[in-house]
Design a protein around this motif. Structure first.
Motif, mmCIF file in Angstrom:
data_model
loop_
_atom_site.group_PDB
_atom_site.id
_atom_site.type_symbol
_atom_site.label_atom_id
_atom_site.label_comp_id
_atom_site.label_asym_id
_atom_site.label_seq_id
_atom_site.Cartn_x
_atom_site.Cartn_y
_atom_site.Cartn_z
ATOM 1 N N THR A 1 0.853 -1.171 0.000
ATOM 2 C CA THR A 1 0.000 0.000 0.000
ATOM 3 C C THR A 1 0.897 1.232 0.000
ATOM 4 O OG1 THR A 1 -1.614 -1.193 1.304
ATOM 5 C CG2 THR A 1 -1.817 1.206 1.238
ATOM 6 N N GLN A 2 0.602 2.211 -0.864
ATOM 7 C CA GLN A 2 1.406 3.430 -0.927
ATOM 8 C C GLN A 2 0.664 4.556 -0.230
ATOM 9 O OE1 GLN A 2 2.753 4.392 -4.834
ATOM 10 N NE2 GLN A 2 3.478 6.393 -4.262
ATOM 11 N N ALA A 3 1.372 5.310 0.589
ATOM 12 C CA ALA A 3 0.793 6.457 1.271
ATOM 13 C C ALA A 3 1.696 7.651 1.058
ATOM 14 C CB ALA A 3 0.652 6.169 2.768
ATOM 15 N N SER A 4 1.135 8.850 1.107
ATOM 16 C CA SER A 4 1.922 10.062 0.937
ATOM 17 C C SER A 4 1.982 10.806 2.254
ATOM 18 C CB SER A 4 1.275 10.944 -0.135
ATOM 19 O OG SER A 4 1.977 12.153 -0.245
ATOM 20 N N VAL A 5 3.187 11.094 2.709
ATOM 21 C CA VAL A 5 3.379 11.840 3.948
ATOM 22 C C VAL A 5 4.305 12.996 3.637
ATOM 23 C CG1 VAL A 5 4.241 11.759 6.299
ATOM 24 C CG2 VAL A 5 3.075 9.776 5.349
ATOM 25 N N GLY A 6 3.844 14.216 3.868
ATOM 26 C CA GLY A 6 4.669 15.382 3.600
ATOM 27 C C GLY A 6 5.091 15.474 2.149
ATOM 28 N N GLY A 7 4.252 14.971 1.225
ATOM 29 C CA GLY A 7 4.552 15.052 -0.195
ATOM 30 C C GLY A 7 5.481 13.950 -0.678
ATOM 31 N N LYS A 8 6.001 13.101 0.225
ATOM 32 C CA LYS A 8 6.895 12.013 -0.160
ATOM 33 C C LYS A 8 6.139 10.698 -0.067
ATOM 34 C CE LYS A 8 10.978 14.387 1.512
ATOM 35 N NZ LYS A 8 12.085 14.372 2.460
ATOM 36 N N ALA A 9 6.258 9.885 -1.109
ATOM 37 C CA ALA A 9 5.584 8.588 -1.099
ATOM 38 C C ALA A 9 6.366 7.626 -0.224
ATOM 39 C CB ALA A 9 5.462 8.046 -2.508
ATOM 40 N N ARG A 10 5.645 6.813 0.530
ATOM 41 C CA ARG A 10 6.287 5.751 1.299
ATOM 42 C C ARG A 10 5.362 4.548 1.266
ATOM 43 N NH1 ARG A 10 5.295 5.790 7.564
ATOM 44 N NH2 ARG A 10 3.156 6.494 7.550
ATOM 45 N N PHE A 11 5.906 3.391 1.530
ATOM 46 C CA PHE A 11 5.116 2.174 1.488
ATOM 47 C C PHE A 11 4.794 1.716 2.900
ATOM 48 C CE2 PHE A 11 6.993 2.400 -2.616
ATOM 49 C CZ PHE A 11 5.956 1.995 -3.448
ATOM 50 N N VAL A 12 3.532 1.365 3.121
ATOM 51 C CA VAL A 12 3.069 0.905 4.419
ATOM 52 C C VAL A 12 2.594 -0.525 4.245
ATOM 53 C CG1 VAL A 12 1.417 1.288 6.280
ATOM 54 C CG2 VAL A 12 2.311 3.239 4.998
ATOM 55 N N LEU A 13 3.177 -1.422 4.984
ATOM 56 C CA LEU A 13 2.771 -2.818 4.890
ATOM 57 C C LEU A 13 1.527 -3.045 5.732
ATOM 58 C CD1 LEU A 13 6.245 -4.543 5.230
ATOM 59 C CD2 LEU A 13 4.936 -4.124 3.139
ATOM 60 N N LYS A 14 0.604 -3.825 5.192
ATOM 61 C CA LYS A 14 -0.587 -4.175 5.940
ATOM 62 C C LYS A 14 -0.244 -5.277 6.931
ATOM 63 C CE LYS A 14 -4.900 -3.404 3.625
ATOM 64 N NZ LYS A 14 -6.035 -4.034 2.963
ATOM 65 N N SER A 15 -0.719 -5.131 8.160
ATOM 66 C CA SER A 15 -0.520 -6.196 9.141
ATOM 67 C C SER A 15 -1.552 -7.286 8.871
ATOM 68 C CB SER A 15 -0.694 -5.636 10.556
ATOM 69 O OG SER A 15 -2.052 -5.367 10.811
ATOM 70 N N PRO A 16 -1.294 -8.510 9.325
ATOM 71 C CA PRO A 16 -2.288 -9.570 9.132
ATOM 72 C C PRO A 16 -3.626 -9.213 9.768
ATOM 73 C CG PRO A 16 -0.199 -10.499 9.890
ATOM 74 C CD PRO A 16 -0.074 -9.002 9.947
ATOM 75 N N ILE A 17 -3.593 -8.509 10.900
ATOM 76 C CA ILE A 17 -4.840 -8.117 11.559
ATOM 77 C C ILE A 17 -5.635 -7.173 10.670
ATOM 78 C CG2 ILE A 17 -5.758 -6.726 13.473
ATOM 79 C CD1 ILE A 17 -3.762 -8.088 15.297
ATOM 80 N N GLN A 18 -4.950 -6.223 10.006
ATOM 81 C CA GLN A 18 -5.653 -5.267 9.143
ATOM 82 C C GLN A 18 -6.468 -5.968 8.076
ATOM 83 O OE1 GLN A 18 -2.549 -2.568 7.761
ATOM 84 N NE2 GLN A 18 -3.978 -0.929 8.181
ATOM 85 N N SER A 19 -5.917 -7.000 7.467
ATOM 86 C CA SER A 19 -6.633 -7.651 6.382
ATOM 87 C C SER A 19 -7.803 -8.492 6.879
ATOM 88 C CB SER A 19 -5.669 -8.496 5.547
ATOM 89 O OG SER A 19 -5.003 -9.419 6.365
ATOM 90 N N MET A 20 -7.841 -8.826 8.174
ATOM 91 C CA MET A 20 -8.957 -9.589 8.734
ATOM 92 C C MET A 20 -10.112 -8.691 9.157
ATOM 93 S SD MET A 20 -6.872 -12.371 11.108
ATOM 94 C CE MET A 20 -7.482 -11.553 12.528
ATOM 95 N N ILE A 21 -9.880 -7.390 9.255
ATOM 96 C CA ILE A 21 -10.879 -6.457 9.785
ATOM 97 C C ILE A 21 -11.690 -5.846 8.653
ATOM 98 C CG2 ILE A 21 -11.220 -4.346 11.138
ATOM 99 C CD1 ILE A 21 -10.039 -6.674 12.739
ATOM 100 N N LYS A 22 -12.980 -5.802 8.850
ATOM 101 C CA LYS A 22 -13.894 -5.141 7.910
ATOM 102 C C LYS A 22 -14.386 -3.858 8.576
ATOM 103 C CE LYS A 22 -14.476 -8.740 4.957
ATOM 104 N NZ LYS A 22 -13.131 -9.196 4.840
ATOM 105 N N ILE A 23 -14.388 -2.757 7.833
ATOM 106 C CA ILE A 23 -14.924 -1.486 8.318
ATOM 107 C C ILE A 23 -16.206 -1.222 7.539
ATOM 108 C CG2 ILE A 23 -14.511 0.994 8.604
ATOM 109 C CD1 ILE A 23 -12.446 -0.603 10.132
ATOM 110 N N ARG A 24 -17.276 -0.906 8.252
ATOM 111 C CA ARG A 24 -18.547 -0.627 7.577
ATOM 112 C C ARG A 24 -19.420 0.250 8.460
ATOM 113 N NH1 ARG A 24 -22.624 -3.641 9.813
ATOM 114 N NH2 ARG A 24 -22.020 -5.525 10.905
ATOM 115 N N LYS A 25 -20.435 0.831 7.828
ATOM 116 C CA LYS A 25 -21.415 1.608 8.579
ATOM 117 C C LYS A 25 -22.351 0.636 9.284
ATOM 118 C CE LYS A 25 -24.095 5.732 8.456
ATOM 119 N NZ LYS A 25 -24.645 6.823 7.726
ATOM 120 N N ALA A 26 -22.592 0.893 10.552
ATOM 121 C CA ALA A 26 -23.438 0.014 11.357
ATOM 122 C C ALA A 26 -24.909 0.230 11.032
ATOM 123 C CB ALA A 26 -23.197 0.273 12.841
#
Length: 195
Positions: A1-26
């Motif tokens: 996953t690529q994210a931009s911080v202060g105009g510089k691109a950096r790569f953020v690795l997804k943790s295993p927990i992140q991929s197991m979590i679903k975000i949704r409106k209740a």
């Protein structure tokens, strides 16, 4: 996953927990699981969150006519592990009025912290609403809000009423301090409302 911080691109690795979590409106069908989560998360203080306060905020309040609650949840295997919720309100700034979410409760289960769930919950709420208003918050939440483009208002006045003494108070908040003082009279319209 690529994210931009202060105009510089950096790569953020997804943790295993992140991929197991679903975000949704209740929905209101999630109420039982949300209550269980809040009771576990807040312990004895959950008495102040559920059921009466929650029901008023999202089901019986005269301030909101929406059929779906303004709540985003993080779930893992159908269990709620985080939530951000608020109320739909109108905020007047100068001569303009904006629809905003007034952030009321934001919590991530301790086992799931540090995996960007708080960021994902706030980001999800912003897909439907351009503005979030937060009055009191933890520093970590404030940092998340700044990361998403939030701004600090220099001065906010909040009015409340102590229920036991029936004293009306005014709190003036700046970023690093809160000043609370007693108000003796507003005027008949507001004083009658408090009664």
């Amino acid at each position: 996953t690529q994210a931009s911080v202060g105009g510089k691109a950096r790569f953020v690795l997804k943790s295993p927990i992140q991929s197991m979590i679903k975000i949704r409106k209740a929905t209101f069908r999630d109420k039982k699981e949300i209550f269980s989560f809040l009771e576990e998360g807040y312990g004895p203080l959950s008495f102040y969150k559920v059921p009466h306060r929650w029901n008023w905020l999202f089901k019986t309040t005269p301030l909101c006519s929406h059929s779906r609650p303004c709540i985003w949840i993080a779930t893992s295997q159908r269990k709620v592990v985080g939530q951000f919720c608020g109320m739909h309100v109108m905020l007047k700034v100068g001569k303009k009025t904006y629809p905003v979410i007034w952030g009321i409760d934001f919590i991530v289960h301790p086992k799931y912290r540090g995996h960007r769930l708080g960021w994902r919950l706030l980001k999800s709420s912003l897909t439907n609403h351009r503005h979030i208003l937060v009055l009191w918050t933890a520093r970590v939440t404030e940092d998340l809000i700044f990361h998403l483009g939030g701004k600090v208002l220099t001065h906010v006045t909040v009015y409340g009423r102590k229920t036991k003494t029936k004293t009306t108070i005014r709190g003036q908040m700046n970023r690093d301090r809160v000043k609370i003082e007693e108000i003796f009279k507003f005027g008949t319209e507001i004083d009658d409302l408090w009664q």
